[in-house]
Design a protein around this motif. Structure first.
Motif, PDB file in Angstrom:
ATOM      1  N   LEU A 234      67.249  42.600  10.766  1.00  0.00           N
ATOM      2  CA  LEU A 234      66.857  43.930  10.260  1.00  0.00           C
ATOM      3  C   LEU A 234      67.993  44.636   9.516  1.00  0.00           C
ATOM      4  O   LEU A 234      67.782  45.215   8.459  1.00  0.00           O
ATOM      5  N   PHE A 295      64.837  49.704   3.341  1.00  0.00           N
ATOM      6  CA  PHE A 295      65.458  51.005   3.061  1.00  0.00           C
ATOM      7  C   PHE A 295      66.973  50.876   2.878  1.00  0.00           C
ATOM      8  O   PHE A 295      67.610  51.741   2.285  1.00  0.00           O
ATOM      9  N   CYS A 443      60.771  55.113  12.366  1.00  0.00           N
ATOM     10  CA  CYS A 443      61.503  53.847  12.428  1.00  0.00           C
ATOM     11  C   CYS A 443      62.010  53.666  13.855  1.00  0.00           C
ATOM     12  O   CYS A 443      62.616  54.582  14.403  1.00  0.00           O
TER      13      CYS A 443
HETATM   14 FE1  SF4 Z   1      63.945  50.060   7.586  1.00  0.00          FE
HETATM   15 FE2  SF4 Z   1      61.723  51.506   7.559  1.00  0.00          FE
HETATM   16 FE3  SF4 Z   1      61.788  49.159   8.844  1.00  0.00          FE
HETATM   17 FE4  SF4 Z   1      63.151  51.245   9.783  1.00  0.00          FE
HETATM   18  S1  SF4 Z   1      60.921  51.063   9.621  1.00  0.00           S
HETATM   19  S2  SF4 Z   1      63.869  49.143   9.606  1.00  0.00           S
HETATM   20  S3  SF4 Z   1      63.786  52.254   7.885  1.00  0.00           S
HETATM   21  S4  SF4 Z   1      62.022  49.523   6.645  1.00  0.00           S
END
Ligand code: SF4
Length: 521
Positions: A234, A295, A443
């Protein structure tokens, strides 16, 4: 009953954010360095860590810290932590202090951390320091005494914390790192951690328990460094070496700074051990799935970093180019008084590409003042920062129809202020274009977005056009446009299969993440 004392961390994501003061959601940076034997006497690992961390300052400004190992030091493993930026750690403005601390923390191996606390910024210095990393696990045996630093967010933190409390553990903080630290110490007890095999077994056991994003650097008082990255990859993490040392960092920009050009990604699910100058790697991945946070490319990572073999700057240029291609105001671009203006600094590559693609003149009309990143601070602090964040060159926008290009819109406060700045300076129209889709979901992997109610598009339903129309009204823009989902995926260089888009789609790549999201619904 111990359960009564467990504050459920998922409440951070509810509308009311009752536990906003718990200080748990964070986006951070980690580093590590191991000097090679021939250079252990001539280089100081503390100095290299300082340089590495300085390049990750955009990933955290709440606290900074290092832990260094030296076989010449009686304590073997020592930590130095400070509230604030990396410069505060060694008081870079005070040469005597810097020299003294560099000497004190001189060593052959070290790890470091910058912390990005999104919820505890109003805390006192004591709490900030208590939660600063690396965490040190004290123990009389050198292989059980260790320091650890962590970047990410554990989605099943509440369950793991409960298990530890039931085992009789006392926890001092609400920080994921403390839970991981205890899980590691439990595993270390079971295995023969004098050997790489024992270390691998211990970390395999810990990784199997964690759901979420986790990049960790671990250093014990025997001088063993362990680095691991979650199986979905991630958050970014790179490792490299030159003839003098090995180094690890959350972003490749930091490795460039210390002269390492030969680097690679720590693969998702990989555990790397550096012991006695030898690097041993093992993959603990059980399937081929990846979910790199998209992101990071849109906003968080530095433009010059290469995350998972993709140059962040390339993605940002693609975003601007594709957004320009999708532009539906195109018909009006023939008029001479249009002007593309980036909201500095993340969106500059996208704005340049947008201008090139649409053939509209480009202007650096907004100047960013050095006051930090607005998204990462508390409400009060954020407002103060935003008011001082930008200056404008009025002559360059007077009587112009400005196309303002920004990387993302979260609360909309920054855009609203910038739009007012532009109008006050004489812009005849202001149209906002954004290289991201509206953030609609929380998130659970390390980015602490504002609550649903605070998100500018959180409560707007309907088509993309309808959301754009309502957001434009909220921020007083003449029009606004988000990039399309297809355009976002194309910008990342593929069909998006290897990325996480959960904050846009509500589809989470881990079981616990999905469970938390479904619970909120
Ligand atoms: Fe990234 Fe959005 Fe996934 Fe969080 S939810 S890891 S900010 S893409």
């Amino acid at each position: 009953m111990v359960e009564n004392f467990i504050l459920p961390r998922q409440n951070l994501y509810t509308e009311t954010r009752l536990f906003v003061s718990m200080g748990v959601g964070e986006e951070c940076g980690v580093v590590a360095c191991v000097l090679k034997e021939d250079f252990a006497e001539t280089f100081n690992v503390a100095e290299i860590l300082n340089n590495l961390l300085g390049e990750l300052q955009h990933r955290g400004q709440t606290s900074s810290g290092i832990a260094t190992f030296s076989k010449h030091n009686k304590k073997l493993l020592k930590t130095l932590k400070e509230a604030g930026k990396v410069a505060h750690l060694f008081k870079n403005w005070d040469k005597n202090y810097t020299a003294q601390k560099m000497k004190e923390f001189n060593g052959e191996i070290g790890i470091g951390h910058v912390r990005y606390a999104t919820s505890n910024v109003d805390d006192d210095a004591f709490t900030i320091l208590e939660e600063a990393q690396p965490f040190l696990r004290r123990h009389g045996r050198p292989w059980k005494r260790f320091a650890i630093a962590f970047n990410g967010h554990i989605a099943n933190y509440d369950e793991l914390k409960k298990e530890l409390l039931e085992e009789g553990y006392i926890l001092d903080t609400d920080v994921d790192t403390e839970v991981i630290m205890h899980l590691i110490s439990l595993s270390l007890k079971k295995h023969l951690t004098h050997t790489p095999e024992g270390l691998f077994k211990s970390f395999e056991e810990v990784i199997a328990k964690l759901d979420g994003s986790f990049n960790c650097v671990f250093l014990n008082a025997s001088g063993d460094l362990v680095v691991f990255r979650d199986p979905l990859g991630l958050r970014p993490l790179v490792i490299g070496e030159n003839e003098k040392f090995f180094a690890v960092a959350s972003e490749s920009k930091a490795l460039n700074k210390v002269g390492i050009t030969n680097f690679r990604d720590v693969a998702p699910g990989e555990v790397v051990i550096i012991k006695n100058g030898e690097m041993i790697c093992k993959s603990l991945k059980i399937d081929s799935r990846c979910a790199h946070c998209h992101f990071e490319y849109v906003y968080f990572s530095d433009t010059c970093s290469i995350n998972d073999s993709i140059l962040v700057n390339d993605v940002r240029k693609n975003l601007g180019k594709i957004l320009g291609r999708e532009e539906r105001l195109k018909g009006r671009f023939g008029e001479e008084d249009w002007m593309v203006v980036p909201v500095p600094s993340t969106s500059i590559p996208a704005a340049v590409a947008y201008s090139y693609e649409t053939n509209v003149a480009f202007s650096f009309s907004l100047i960013k003042n050095d006051v930090g990143r607005g998204f990462i601070n508390s409400t009060e602090m954020r407002k103060t920062i935003m008011n001082a964040k930008y200056s404008i060159i009025p002559e360059s926008v007077r009587d112009k129809k400005v196309i303002l290009v920004d990387d993302s819109i979260i609360r909309g406060e920054t855009c609203q202020r910038v739009i007012k700045l532009l109008r006050d300076a004489g812009a005849s129209e202001v149209h906002l274009r954004v290289t991201e889709l509206p953030i609609k979901f929380p998130c659970f992997y390390g980015v602490d977005f504002p609550s649903y109610k605070e998100l500018i598009a959180g409560d707007i339903n309907g088509s993309k056009e309808e959301i754009e129309k309502q957001v434009a009204q909220k921020i007083n823009a003449d029009s606004m446009g988000f990039i399309s989902f297809e355009g976002l995926k194309e910008s990342l260089g593929g069909n998006g299969d290897t990325f996480c888009f959960a904050c846009l789609t509500g589809k989470y790549p881990t079981e616990k993440g999905q469970e938390l999201a479904d619970g909120l619904r």
